[in-house]
Motif scaffolding. Structure first.
Motif, PDB file in Angstrom:
ATOM      1  N   THR A   1       9.396   8.357   3.907  1.00 13.54           N
ATOM      2  CA  THR A   1       8.115   8.799   4.450  1.00 13.54           C
ATOM      3  C   THR A   1       7.834   7.948   5.683  1.00 13.54           C
ATOM      4  OG1 THR A   1       6.894   7.194   3.115  1.00 13.54           O
ATOM      5  CG2 THR A   1       7.146   9.410   2.201  1.00 13.54           C
ATOM      6  N   ALA A   2       7.027   8.477   6.578  1.00 16.21           N
ATOM      7  CA  ALA A   2       6.599   7.676   7.725  1.00 16.21           C
ATOM      8  C   ALA A   2       5.150   7.988   8.015  1.00 16.21           C
ATOM      9  CB  ALA A   2       7.457   7.970   8.967  1.00 16.21           C
ATOM     10  N   GLU A   3       4.433   6.964   8.469  1.00 15.79           N
ATOM     11  CA  GLU A   3       3.095   7.222   8.979  1.00 15.79           C
ATOM     12  C   GLU A   3       3.052   6.741  10.418  1.00 15.79           C
ATOM     13  OE1 GLU A   3       1.261   3.501   6.421  1.00 15.79           O
ATOM     14  OE2 GLU A   3      -0.113   4.948   7.323  1.00 15.79           O
ATOM     15  N   VAL A   4       2.285   7.458  11.214  1.00 15.11           N
ATOM     16  CA  VAL A   4       2.094   7.062  12.600  1.00 15.11           C
ATOM     17  C   VAL A   4       0.619   6.703  12.767  1.00 15.11           C
ATOM     18  CG1 VAL A   4       2.217   7.768  15.026  1.00 15.11           C
ATOM     19  CG2 VAL A   4       3.961   8.543  13.403  1.00 15.11           C
ATOM     20  N   LEU A   5       0.371   5.493  13.259  1.00 14.34           N
ATOM     21  CA  LEU A   5      -0.998   5.017  13.498  1.00 14.34           C
ATOM     22  C   LEU A   5      -1.207   4.873  14.990  1.00 14.34           C
ATOM     23  CD1 LEU A   5      -1.002   2.026  10.967  1.00 14.34           C
ATOM     24  CD2 LEU A   5      -2.007   4.306  10.609  1.00 14.34           C
ATOM     25  N   HIS A   6      -2.443   5.112  15.422  1.00 14.41           N
ATOM     26  CA  HIS A   6      -2.793   4.823  16.805  1.00 14.41           C
ATOM     27  C   HIS A   6      -3.557   3.503  16.849  1.00 14.41           C
ATOM     28  CE1 HIS A   6      -5.456   5.022  20.405  1.00 14.41           C
ATOM     29  NE2 HIS A   6      -4.323   5.401  20.945  1.00 14.41           N
ATOM     30  N   ILE A   7      -3.254   2.669  17.842  1.00 12.72           N
ATOM     31  CA  ILE A   7      -3.979   1.404  18.020  1.00 12.72           C
ATOM     32  C   ILE A   7      -4.544   1.388  19.434  1.00 12.72           C
ATOM     33  CG2 ILE A   7      -3.809  -1.102  17.985  1.00 12.72           C
ATOM     34  CD1 ILE A   7      -1.601  -0.934  16.032  1.00 12.72           C
TER      35      ILE A   7
ATOM     36  N   ASN B   1      -8.684  -2.218  21.720  1.00 15.83           N
ATOM     37  CA  ASN B   1      -9.421  -3.209  20.924  1.00 15.83           C
ATOM     38  C   ASN B   1      -8.778  -3.485  19.566  1.00 15.83           C
ATOM     39  OD1 ASN B   1     -11.465  -3.312  22.921  1.00 15.83           O
ATOM     40  ND2 ASN B   1     -12.284  -1.383  22.112  1.00 15.83           N
ATOM     41  N   GLY B   2      -7.616  -2.890  19.339  1.00 17.15           N
ATOM     42  CA  GLY B   2      -6.944  -3.123  18.054  1.00 17.15           C
ATOM     43  C   GLY B   2      -7.407  -2.186  16.945  1.00 17.15           C
ATOM     44  N   GLN B   3      -8.297  -1.270  17.286  1.00 21.92           N
ATOM     45  CA  GLN B   3      -8.798  -0.287  16.307  1.00 21.92           C
ATOM     46  C   GLN B   3      -7.663   0.657  15.894  1.00 21.92           C
ATOM     47  OE1 GLN B   3     -12.052   0.097  15.186  1.00 21.92           O
ATOM     48  NE2 GLN B   3     -11.448   1.841  13.920  1.00 21.92           N
ATOM     49  N   GLN B   4      -7.449   0.796  14.583  1.00 23.03           N
ATOM     50  CA  GLN B   4      -6.384   1.663  14.072  1.00 23.03           C
ATOM     51  C   GLN B   4      -6.915   2.996  13.568  1.00 23.03           C
ATOM     52  OE1 GLN B   4      -3.679  -0.013  11.278  1.00 23.03           O
ATOM     53  NE2 GLN B   4      -3.227  -1.823  12.514  1.00 23.03           N
ATOM     54  N   THR B   5      -6.213   4.087  13.891  1.00 24.26           N
ATOM     55  CA  THR B   5      -6.564   5.432  13.418  1.00 24.26           C
ATOM     56  C   THR B   5      -5.294   6.137  12.955  1.00 24.26           C
ATOM     57  OG1 THR B   5      -8.196   5.490  15.219  1.00 24.26           O
ATOM     58  CG2 THR B   5      -7.806   7.556  14.045  1.00 24.26           C
ATOM     59  N   PRO B   6      -5.339   6.746  11.756  1.00 25.08           N
ATOM     60  CA  PRO B   6      -4.161   7.500  11.314  1.00 25.08           C
ATOM     61  C   PRO B   6      -3.883   8.656  12.266  1.00 25.08           C
ATOM     62  CG  PRO B   6      -5.733   7.207   9.506  1.00 25.08           C
ATOM     63  CD  PRO B   6      -6.434   6.785  10.772  1.00 25.08           C
ATOM     64  N   CYS B   7      -2.641   8.855  12.599  1.00 26.65           N
ATOM     65  CA  CYS B   7      -2.265   9.860  13.590  1.00 26.65           C
ATOM     66  C   CYS B   7      -1.393  10.958  12.967  1.00 26.65           C
ATOM     67  CB  CYS B   7      -1.535   9.140  14.722  1.00 26.65           C
ATOM     68  SG  CYS B   7      -1.041  10.186  16.069  1.00 26.65           S
ATOM     69  N   ALA B   8      -0.484  10.602  12.089  1.00 28.95           N
ATOM     70  CA  ALA B   8       0.406  11.602  11.475  1.00 28.95           C
ATOM     71  C   ALA B   8       1.073  11.021  10.243  1.00 28.95           C
ATOM     72  CB  ALA B   8       1.471  12.052  12.480  1.00 28.95           C
ATOM     73  N   VAL B   9       1.475  11.910   9.332  1.00 22.75           N
ATOM     74  CA  VAL B   9       2.297  11.512   8.179  1.00 22.75           C
ATOM     75  C   VAL B   9       3.500  12.447   8.089  1.00 22.75           C
ATOM     76  CG1 VAL B   9       0.544  10.395   6.746  1.00 22.75           C
ATOM     77  CG2 VAL B   9       0.829  12.878   6.628  1.00 22.75           C
ATOM     78  N   MET B  10       4.630  11.901   7.704  1.00 21.80           N
ATOM     79  CA  MET B  10       5.879  12.650   7.664  1.00 21.80           C
ATOM     80  C   MET B  10       6.621  12.432   6.352  1.00 21.80           C
ATOM     81  SD  MET B  10       9.360  12.092   9.871  1.00 21.80           S
ATOM     82  CE  MET B  10       9.688  10.724   8.733  1.00 21.80           C
ATOM     83  N   GLN B  11       7.314  13.446   5.906  1.00 21.62           N
ATOM     84  CA  GLN B  11       8.204  13.339   4.744  1.00 21.62           C
ATOM     85  C   GLN B  11       9.566  13.853   5.198  1.00 21.62           C
ATOM     86  OE1 GLN B  11       6.097  14.338   1.034  1.00 21.62           O
ATOM     87  NE2 GLN B  11       7.941  15.340   0.316  1.00 21.62           N
ATOM     88  N   GLN B  12      10.619  13.102   4.934  1.00 22.80           N
ATOM     89  CA  GLN B  12      11.911  13.315   5.607  1.00 22.80           C
ATOM     90  C   GLN B  12      13.097  13.180   4.659  1.00 22.80           C
ATOM     91  OE1 GLN B  12      12.944   9.990   8.070  1.00 22.80           O
ATOM     92  NE2 GLN B  12      13.735  11.272   9.733  1.00 22.80           N
ATOM     93  N   THR B  13      14.145  13.963   4.922  1.00 16.58           N
ATOM     94  CA  THR B  13      15.381  13.898   4.155  1.00 16.58           C
ATOM     95  C   THR B  13      16.539  13.596   5.096  1.00 16.58           C
ATOM     96  OG1 THR B  13      14.474  15.696   2.800  1.00 16.58           O
ATOM     97  CG2 THR B  13      16.788  15.151   2.472  1.00 16.58           C
TER      98      THR B  13
END
Lengths: 144, 144, 144, 144
Positions: free
Chosen positions: A115-121, A124-136
């Motif tokens: 699995t992977a998650e992509v966060l935006h920073i 100011n260092g503020q984090q926001t979820p950007c995407a989630v992935m499931q992979q084979t």
């Protein structure tokens, strides 16, 4: 005296060979067995029509985060090949940079699931979820 | 006398605004209601560690092929947002160029479902399937 | 004095109406805002050709675990509709029962994204990962 | 004089062993190399909370349609295992029956990629698209 290559070196060596990722200025932040973190900075090379990060850039970052997590658990002399992935986009963001964090969920003999998650920073260092992935992925002999 | 924008103009206008796609030299080949075809040439900007087309480039091309197919059926004044996609990679190839062909499967009021296929075309015109994608989008008011 | 329906009641009321889930003896174990857990027992009604849990049963359990997690965060008077999901099967197992655990990842106005994991529990309480799912839903007015 | 088993016999033999599919009265309509069609009738065993076909039943039908298409191209003595699938639901319907049509997209040595579509057919023979699926399978030695 061990000559075994570390997870970090293994990922770094492969990443250095990826024309696309060099071009997008992707940086390896950390790589340990089963977990890899990468960064992708904002810029003209990764925007969509409204100035946000392009889904193609987000997807590429998720793909290699999961793929390199898989590489850290693949047998020596093997590399990994993405069979498929599925990605959900959660928020559209611009500026700052993206972090892609890949993790191994199951390392089978023939198939590795991640699995992977992509966060935006932002600046100011503020984090926001950007995407989630499931992979084979599968493993194939390394040819270079 | 109609001033309605054609499907082709609509896609071309949006594509021209995508920094990432300009950077990757993506070209619009055709756009009619429900179907869009794009091309992505081979080069250093799109390679992975073995010199083949990077999965990130293939995924990005599939994403916009499906997305622009959706745009051709979205109500005027709206644009489309990718909710998610799933892509299977079929063959790894280098040289030549990729063709991304997106088609609308269902155009609902809130959700548009598309498929895309990515083909590789070598210097002799030989075609090889490269990837298939299934994608979900929603429509949002155009802000530019 | 509140007459608001609890997350647990809301899910239980819907589950009681699902012919398929009653038929498969699915039980609601817990439901709080954003998280739902269900159980599916082993038996002739859920086997594949080798006697293990059928992928169709595993997929159905994952689908409703994620779907009911989404229901717990949907506005009152609305119910949820699965737009799509993607599931990876991790291990094939028989006997005992399956647990489906759904969690909300993002509750947007129009789109809810969830994940679900399916675990197998044998007679001795031993847990084994069985499947992971990533799912997209939308909300629609409740019609019953 | 050939004793080779036909695609139809091969699928029929496996289907007869699936407790879940027998229970849901799934019928094999046709099976040739690379393409399989199955039917699933409407009834209490396959409904969701509004009386329509349950997503779990639709997903199960798509899964085996794709899986059995893969089986028709797997080497003798091998059977197939679903690694993962992704399904989009297009329309919610009740009554009549569902048809699941699976087709092989790529038959690799280790990985088989399929697609499936699920159609609804009402009492008058009217067809409506119900779902589309993209699936990845692998082959394993048959153990029964």
């Amino acid at each position: 005296m061990s000559t075994a290559i570390s997870a970090h070196e293994r990922v770094a060596l492969s990443l250095a060979r990826q024309g696309m990722m060099n071009h997008l200025d992707v940086r390896l932040l950390s790589a340990v067995a089963g977990r890899v973190e990468l960064a992708l900075p904002y810029g003209d090379k990764v925007t969509q029509q409204q100035g946000g990060f392009h889904g193609g850039a987000i997807g590429a970052l998720a793909d290699i985060a999961g793929g390199y997590a898989a590489l850290t658990v693949a047998p020596e002399g093997m590399e990994v090949l993405t069979i498929e992935y599925k990605i959900n986009f959660l928020n559209s963001l611009q500026g700052g940079e993206l972090r892609g964090i890949g993790q191994v969920l199951k390392a089978g003999k023939r198939v590795i699931v991640t699995t992977a998650e992509v966060l935006h920073i932002d600046a100011n260092g503020q984090q926001t979820p950007c995407a989630v992935m499931q992979q084979t992925l599968t493993t194939v002999p390394q040819t270079y």
